[in-house]
Design an enzyme around this catalytic site. Structure first.
Site, PDB file in Angstrom:
ATOM      1  N   THR A 123      85.722   1.345 108.288  1.00  0.00           N
ATOM      2  CA  THR A 123      87.155   1.569 108.538  1.00  0.00           C
ATOM      3  C   THR A 123      87.975   1.218 107.299  1.00  0.00           C
ATOM      4  O   THR A 123      87.547   0.390 106.478  1.00  0.00           O
ATOM      5  CB  THR A 123      87.641   0.706 109.722  1.00  0.00           C
ATOM      6  N   ASP A 124      89.170   1.798 107.223  1.00  0.00           N
ATOM      7  CA  ASP A 124      90.104   1.408 106.145  1.00  0.00           C
ATOM      8  C   ASP A 124      90.539  -0.056 106.280  1.00  0.00           C
ATOM      9  O   ASP A 124      91.014  -0.658 105.316  1.00  0.00           O
ATOM     10  CB  ASP A 124      91.341   2.328 106.126  1.00  0.00           C
ATOM     11  N   GLU A 125      90.382  -0.613 107.486  1.00  0.00           N
ATOM     12  CA  GLU A 125      90.919  -1.958 107.714  1.00  0.00           C
ATOM     13  C   GLU A 125      90.147  -3.046 106.964  1.00  0.00           C
ATOM     14  O   GLU A 125      90.615  -4.174 106.854  1.00  0.00           O
ATOM     15  CB  GLU A 125      90.993  -2.239 109.225  1.00  0.00           C
ATOM     16  N   TYR A 148      88.853  -7.903 114.245  1.00  0.00           N
ATOM     17  CA  TYR A 148      88.198  -6.581 114.223  1.00  0.00           C
ATOM     18  C   TYR A 148      87.830  -6.196 112.796  1.00  0.00           C
ATOM     19  O   TYR A 148      86.681  -5.838 112.508  1.00  0.00           O
ATOM     20  CB  TYR A 148      89.126  -5.515 114.831  1.00  0.00           C
ATOM     21  N   LYS A 152      84.104  -5.554 111.155  1.00  0.00           N
ATOM     22  CA  LYS A 152      83.681  -4.306 110.525  1.00  0.00           C
ATOM     23  C   LYS A 152      83.253  -4.564 109.080  1.00  0.00           C
ATOM     24  O   LYS A 152      82.286  -3.976 108.594  1.00  0.00           O
ATOM     25  CB  LYS A 152      84.808  -3.273 110.567  1.00  0.00           C
TER      26      LYS A 152
HETATM   27  P1  NAD Z   1      85.741   3.755 120.824  1.00  0.00           P
HETATM   28  O1  NAD Z   1      86.142   2.361 121.184  1.00  0.00           O
HETATM   29  O2  NAD Z   1      86.451   4.911 121.419  1.00  0.00           O
HETATM   30  O3  NAD Z   1      84.189   3.955 121.189  1.00  0.00           O
HETATM   31  C1  NAD Z   1      83.220   2.991 120.915  1.00  0.00           C
HETATM   32  C2  NAD Z   1      81.938   3.399 121.644  1.00  0.00           C
HETATM   33  O4  NAD Z   1      80.928   2.437 121.311  1.00  0.00           O
HETATM   34  C3  NAD Z   1      82.090   3.374 123.173  1.00  0.00           C
HETATM   35  O5  NAD Z   1      81.508   4.532 123.722  1.00  0.00           O
HETATM   36  C4  NAD Z   1      81.341   2.127 123.579  1.00  0.00           C
HETATM   37  O6  NAD Z   1      80.773   2.206 124.888  1.00  0.00           O
HETATM   38  C5  NAD Z   1      80.269   2.036 122.503  1.00  0.00           C
HETATM   39  N1  NAD Z   1      79.770   0.672 122.313  1.00  0.00           N
HETATM   40  C6  NAD Z   1      80.504  -0.461 122.133  1.00  0.00           C
HETATM   41  N2  NAD Z   1      79.687  -1.528 122.026  1.00  0.00           N
HETATM   42  C7  NAD Z   1      78.406  -1.049 122.088  1.00  0.00           C
HETATM   43  C8  NAD Z   1      77.135  -1.651 122.013  1.00  0.00           C
HETATM   44  N3  NAD Z   1      77.002  -2.982 121.848  1.00  0.00           N
HETATM   45  N4  NAD Z   1      76.048  -0.873 122.117  1.00  0.00           N
HETATM   46  C9  NAD Z   1      76.165   0.473 122.293  1.00  0.00           C
HETATM   47  N5  NAD Z   1      77.344   1.098 122.382  1.00  0.00           N
HETATM   48  C10 NAD Z   1      78.457   0.342 122.274  1.00  0.00           C
HETATM   49  O7  NAD Z   1      85.758   3.805 119.243  1.00  0.00           O
HETATM   50  P2  NAD Z   1      86.201   4.984 118.263  1.00  0.00           P
HETATM   51  O8  NAD Z   1      87.660   4.962 118.113  1.00  0.00           O
HETATM   52  O9  NAD Z   1      85.504   6.224 118.657  1.00  0.00           O
HETATM   53  O10 NAD Z   1      85.594   4.454 116.890  1.00  0.00           O
HETATM   54  C11 NAD Z   1      84.270   4.796 116.499  1.00  0.00           C
HETATM   55  C12 NAD Z   1      83.942   4.091 115.200  1.00  0.00           C
HETATM   56  O11 NAD Z   1      84.879   4.477 114.206  1.00  0.00           O
HETATM   57  C13 NAD Z   1      84.001   2.572 115.281  1.00  0.00           C
HETATM   58  O12 NAD Z   1      82.950   2.046 114.514  1.00  0.00           O
HETATM   59  C14 NAD Z   1      85.348   2.234 114.659  1.00  0.00           C
HETATM   60  O13 NAD Z   1      85.319   0.952 114.069  1.00  0.00           O
HETATM   61  C15 NAD Z   1      85.473   3.331 113.620  1.00  0.00           C
HETATM   62  N6  NAD Z   1      86.853   3.694 113.264  1.00  0.00           N
HETATM   63  C16 NAD Z   1      87.724   4.134 114.223  1.00  0.00           C
HETATM   64  C17 NAD Z   1      89.001   4.525 113.866  1.00  0.00           C
HETATM   65  C18 NAD Z   1      89.972   5.048 114.896  1.00  0.00           C
HETATM   66  O14 NAD Z   1      91.109   5.373 114.532  1.00  0.00           O
HETATM   67  N7  NAD Z   1      89.619   5.165 116.162  1.00  0.00           N
HETATM   68  C19 NAD Z   1      89.410   4.440 112.523  1.00  0.00           C
HETATM   69  C20 NAD Z   1      88.517   3.979 111.570  1.00  0.00           C
HETATM   70  C21 NAD Z   1      87.235   3.620 111.958  1.00  0.00           C
HETATM   71  P1  TYD Z   2      96.386   0.944 116.946  1.00  0.00           P
HETATM   72  O1  TYD Z   2      96.357   2.300 117.542  1.00  0.00           O
HETATM   73  O2  TYD Z   2      96.023  -0.237 117.784  1.00  0.00           O
HETATM   74  O3  TYD Z   2      95.477   1.028 115.629  1.00  0.00           O
HETATM   75  P2  TYD Z   2      95.277  -0.070 114.428  1.00  0.00           P
HETATM   76  O4  TYD Z   2      95.887  -1.348 114.817  1.00  0.00           O
HETATM   77  O5  TYD Z   2      93.790  -0.158 114.337  1.00  0.00           O
HETATM   78  O6  TYD Z   2      95.915   0.568 113.229  1.00  0.00           O
HETATM   79  O7  TYD Z   2      97.848   0.676 116.379  1.00  0.00           O
HETATM   80  C1  TYD Z   2      98.447   1.585 115.467  1.00  0.00           C
HETATM   81  C2  TYD Z   2      99.783   1.009 115.062  1.00  0.00           C
HETATM   82  O8  TYD Z   2     100.651   1.001 116.206  1.00  0.00           O
HETATM   83  C3  TYD Z   2      99.704  -0.432 114.605  1.00  0.00           C
HETATM   84  O9  TYD Z   2     100.660  -0.629 113.549  1.00  0.00           O
HETATM   85  C4  TYD Z   2     100.098  -1.231 115.828  1.00  0.00           C
HETATM   86  C5  TYD Z   2     101.089  -0.323 116.527  1.00  0.00           C
HETATM   87  N1  TYD Z   2     101.101  -0.413 118.004  1.00  0.00           N
HETATM   88  C6  TYD Z   2     102.324  -0.469 118.678  1.00  0.00           C
HETATM   89  O10 TYD Z   2     103.405  -0.472 118.056  1.00  0.00           O
HETATM   90  N2  TYD Z   2     102.299  -0.530 120.037  1.00  0.00           N
HETATM   91  C7  TYD Z   2     101.141  -0.543 120.754  1.00  0.00           C
HETATM   92  O11 TYD Z   2     101.184  -0.619 122.017  1.00  0.00           O
HETATM   93  C8  TYD Z   2      99.909  -0.468 120.054  1.00  0.00           C
HETATM   94  C9  TYD Z   2      98.589  -0.474 120.786  1.00  0.00           C
HETATM   95  C10 TYD Z   2      99.938  -0.405 118.670  1.00  0.00           C
END
Ligand code: NAD
Ligand code: TYD
Length: 342
Positions: A123-125, A148, A152
């Site tokens: 992740t970018d985080e 988190y 990561k």
């Molecule tokens: P999500 O929370 O929607 O899905 C996570 C999935 O992982 C779920 O299906 C969950 O059941 C499964 N899971 C969790 N713990 C597990 C375990 N111990 N064993 C097996 N399965 C398990 O997440 P997402 O938003 O689809 O993100 C996917 C990946 O991308 C993650 O690694 C996240 O850190 C990364 N990521 C997400 C974003 C975003 O904007 N959503 C951005 C950057 C990176």
């Molecule tokens: P989020 O979707 O939780 O992603 P991340 O924290 O991983 O970037 O949040 C996106 C942005 O929105 C973040 O700056 C936090 C803000 N936010 C709100 O303002 N209200 C909310 O209810 C949530 C969940 C996030």
């Protein structure tokens, strides 16, 4: 035919990626997912009978199970994670377990098996927040600020160790905030959209001035596809869309698209340690021939349209334990919220 292990394939990005793979290639896909609150088999309903797809219900921390699954595959795309910053603030232990230890279990099994490739979705985080004018490149140091992000970063550092020590063929992706179909409505964009559709308040943290880069999930899947096939082994790639917007503008745009009043916006108590901005340079990814097809407007319009048309999906998700979560996270904060006066 190649067989790909996708971990976390029942989640948001993983399920979009499985659809992408099965549409484009004649690969077999094994989806290993624990089905936490965020895992949802509805995300894969349309492909569950595809003979090329197999679901394995299990935990990536279970080394025996992971060893058995790894024996059938040629490559791994690792999404499984606890993925929500707010939950990591309340319960960081689950994040260390899955995002750090679970990643280690997969890497160790991949090493024993001798997989062709392991694509790790980071992740970018991991970089922490961008200061004004700052855009991270892949060589910038890790300065994670939430449990988190630190988990990561820990998982990614395990990858680095396996590259250097064992020569494991790993490629690392560092994507920006994704939006699009099937995102669990704890994240800001689907939470805002589904609340707006129900005429419920949109809880914006602080003054809504934090900035995120919004990457449409299909664009992300195309980048991951390129990395799976052509990413240079041992390298990390930023995946960003240059769609940076403050949260308040995102909330306002959603309300405009749904023709709902701005008075639904509430400014609520901020997240502790809230990262002000994420910003990455993705020149390295673009040099592989990738560029995002969706600007902010296209990405948010498609996302809003999907939630508008798929009420069945999110109404189910938002019942039951989601309601407890919502009350715990937002009940007091919404009661004390400040109204929008924009
Ligand atoms: P999500 O929370 O929607 O899905 C996570 C999935 O992982 C779920 O299906 C969950 O059941 C499964 N899971 C969790 N713990 C597990 C375990 N111990 N064993 C097996 N399965 C398990 O997440 P997402 O938003 O689809 O993100 C996917 C990946 O991308 C993650 O690694 C996240 O850190 C990364 N990521 C997400 C974003 C975003 O904007 N959503 C951005 C950057 C990176
Ligand atoms: P989020 O979707 O939780 O992603 P991340 O924290 O991983 O970037 O949040 C996106 C942005 O929105 C973040 O700056 C936090 C803000 N936010 C709100 O303002 N209200 C909310 O209810 C949530 C969940 C996030």
């Amino acid at each position: 035919m190649r067989t790909i292990l996708v971990t976390g394939g029942a989640g948001f990005i993983g399920s979009n990626f499985i659809h992408h793979l099965l549409q484009k290639y004649d690969y077999r896909v094994v989806n290993l997912d624990k089905l936490t609150y965020a895992g949802n088999l509805d995300n894969l309903r349309d492909i569950q009978d595809d003979p090329r797809y197999r679901f394995v219900h299990g935990n990536i921390c279970d080394s025996q199970l992971v060893g058995r699954v790894m024996a059938e595959v040629d490559a791994v795309v690792h999404f499984a994670a606890e993925s929500h910053v707010d939950r990591s603030i309340v319960d960081p232990g689950a994040f260390i377990q899955t995002d750090v230890y679970g990643t280690f279990v997969l890497l160790e099994a991949a090493r024993q098996r001798g997989v062709e490739r392991f694509l790790h979705v980071s992740t970018d985080e991991v970089y922490g927040q961008s200061l004004p004018g700052q855009r991270f490149t892949e060589d910038d140091p890790f300065r994670p600020r939430s449990p988190y992000a630190a988990s990561k970063a820990g998982g990614e550092l395990q990858c680095r160790a396996f590259i250097e020590t064992y020569g494991l063929p790993i490629v690392i992706a560092r994507p920006a905030n994704n939006i699009g179909p099937r995102q669990y409505p704890e994240k800001a964009v689907p939470l805002f959209i589904t609340n707006a559709l129900d005429d419920q308040p949109l809880p914006v943290y602080g003054q809504g001035l934090q900035v995120r880069d919004r990457l449409y999930v299909e664009d992300h899947c195309e980048a991951l596809d390129l990395l799976l096939h052509w990413g240079e082994l041992g390298e990390a790639y930023n995946i960003s869309a240059d769609n940076e917007r403050p949260n308040i503008e995102v909330a306002e745009t959603i309300l405009e698209l749904l023709e709902k009043p701005k008075s639904l916006i509430r400014f609520v108590e901020d997240r502790p340690g809230h990262d002000q901005r994420y910003s990455m340079d993705s020149a390295k990814m673009r040099a592989l021939g990738w560029s995002p097809r969706h600007d902010f407007t296209a990405a948010i319009e498609k996302t809003v349209a999907w939630y508008r048309e798929n009420r069945w999906w999110w109404e189910k998700v938002k019942s039951g334990q989601y309601q407890e979560y919502y009350q715990r996270m937002y009940g007091r904060r919404l009661a004390e919220a400040k109204p929008y006066e924009g």
